[in-house]
Scaffold this motif. Structure first.
Motif, short mmCIF file in Angstrom:
data_model
loop_
_atom_site.label_atom_id
_atom_site.label_comp_id
_atom_site.label_asym_id
_atom_site.label_seq_id
_atom_site.Cartn_x
_atom_site.Cartn_y
_atom_site.Cartn_z
N UNK A 1 12.82 7.24 72.64
CA UNK A 1 11.91 6.53 73.55
C UNK A 1 10.66 7.34 73.89
N UNK A 2 10.70 8.67 73.70
CA UNK A 2 9.53 9.49 74.03
C UNK A 2 8.58 9.65 72.84
N UNK B 1 4.89 25.00 74.07
CA UNK B 1 5.70 24.92 72.85
C UNK B 1 5.84 23.49 72.35
N UNK B 2 6.01 23.35 71.03
CA UNK B 2 6.04 22.02 70.42
C UNK B 2 7.44 21.43 70.28
N UNK B 3 8.47 22.16 70.64
CA UNK B 3 9.84 21.79 70.27
C UNK B 3 10.21 20.35 70.61
N UNK B 4 9.82 19.90 71.80
CA UNK B 4 10.19 18.55 72.21
C UNK B 4 9.66 17.50 71.26
N UNK C 1 11.97 13.36 54.87
CA UNK C 1 11.02 12.61 55.69
C UNK C 1 11.08 13.23 57.08
N UNK C 2 9.98 13.84 57.49
CA UNK C 2 9.95 14.60 58.75
C UNK C 2 9.20 13.80 59.80
N UNK C 3 9.87 13.51 60.90
CA UNK C 3 9.31 12.68 61.97
C UNK C 3 8.81 13.56 63.12
N UNK C 4 7.70 13.13 63.72
CA UNK C 4 7.10 13.85 64.84
C UNK C 4 6.71 12.85 65.93
N UNK C 5 6.99 13.22 67.17
CA UNK C 5 6.49 12.44 68.31
C UNK C 5 5.01 12.82 68.49
N UNK C 6 4.14 12.10 67.80
CA UNK C 6 2.75 12.54 67.64
C UNK C 6 1.98 12.60 68.95
N UNK C 7 2.15 11.60 69.78
CA UNK C 7 1.43 11.61 71.06
C UNK C 7 1.85 12.78 71.93
#
Length: 205
Positions: free
Chosen positions: A48-49, A103-106, A86-92
Motif C-alpha cells: 500500500x505504500x 536511507x532507501x531501504x523502505x 524483475x525488481x520493484x521499487x516504491x518510486x514515490x
C-alpha cells in the motif's frame, strides 16, 4: 544468502532528479535481505505504500563458491548460473527519501520486491553480451544488452568481494538502464527473458 543490488551501472539510467546525466563513473551496490525474493513465478503483491510502483528487468548472477578480494581475471570461477529478475521499487517513496537524505531501504528492500526467474546455465554468448527484456501483458516495455553496462559481471564480482565475502548461493543483481521508468499496476502479467528465453512469468496483484 545475500543479495547484492548494483546501482548506477548503466549510463542511460544514471540520471538525477532534474533528468540530467549523473557524474557517476562507476557502479555501487546496496545489500538486500533474502525476504525481498519472490521465486517460482509466484505473484508480486504491490504494497500500500508503493504508489507509484515501478519495475526494471535485470540480469541476475548466482555465486557458486566462497570468495573474498577476488581478482577480476579469476571472477569467472565464482559464478555458476544466470537468470533475469524483475525488481520493484516504491518510486514515490524513494524520491522522498532521497530528497531528505535518508536511507532507501523502505522503498527498495521490502518483502517480495525482487522477482527472481529460473536459473539457467551461463549463456554461451557470455554475461557481458546478454539480451534482457521485459513484457507487460505481452507487450515489450524494456529491452537492453548487458554490453551497455559500465562494468562487466567479473568486475562487479571483484568490486563487491573487496567489501563483502561472497558465499555459495549469493545473488548479484547487475543493474538496469530502466530503473524508475516503467510503472506497474494490479492485474498485469510480467514476462522477463534472457537471450530470448522466458525465465520469469508471473502476475502482479
Amino acid at each position: 544468502m545475500k543479495i547484492f543490488s548494483i546501482i548506477n551501472n548503466y549510463p542511460k539510467g544514471n540520471k538525477t532528479a532534474e533528468n540530467a546525466l549523473s557524474v557517476v563513473r562507476q557502479p555501487s551496490f546496496i545489500t538486500l535481505p533474502d525476504t525481498t525474493l519472490t521465486t517460482s513465478n509466484r505473484p508480486f503483491f504491490i504494497p500500500d505504500f508503493a504508489e507509484p510502483c515501478t519495475v526494471s528487468v535485470q540480469m541476475a548472477v548466482r555465486i557458486g563458491r566462497l570468495g573474498r578480494c577476488i581478482a577480476p581475471r579469476f571472477a569467472y570461477r565464482y559464478r555458476d548460473a544466470a537468470t533475469v529478475s524483475a525488481v520493484f521499487v516504491a518510486q514515490g517513496l524513494l524520491q522522498e527519501l532521497q530528497s531528505a537524505g535518508l536511507p532507501w531501504d523502505t522503498a527498495c528492500a521490502f518483502d517480495g520486491c525482487v522477482a527472481l526467474g529460473r536459473f539457467a546455465p551461463l549463456p554461451e554468448t557470455g554475461l557481458d553480451n546478454a539480451a534482457c527484456s521485459l513484457d507487460i501483458d505481452g507487450k515489450p516495455v524494456q529491452s537492453f544488452d548487458t554490453s551497455e553496462a559500465l562494468a562487466g559481471v567479473d568486475d562487479l564480482i571483484a568490486q563487491v568481494s573487496r567489501c563483502c565475502t561472497l558465499r555459495q548461493g549469493d545473488i548479484l543483481l547487475t543493474g538496469s538502464p530502466f530503473a524508475g521508468q516503467t510503472t506497474v499496476s494490479i492485474g498485469t502479467r510480467l514476462t522477463a527473458r534472457l537471450n530470448g528465453e522466458a525465465l520469469l512469468d508471473f502476475n502482479v496483484k
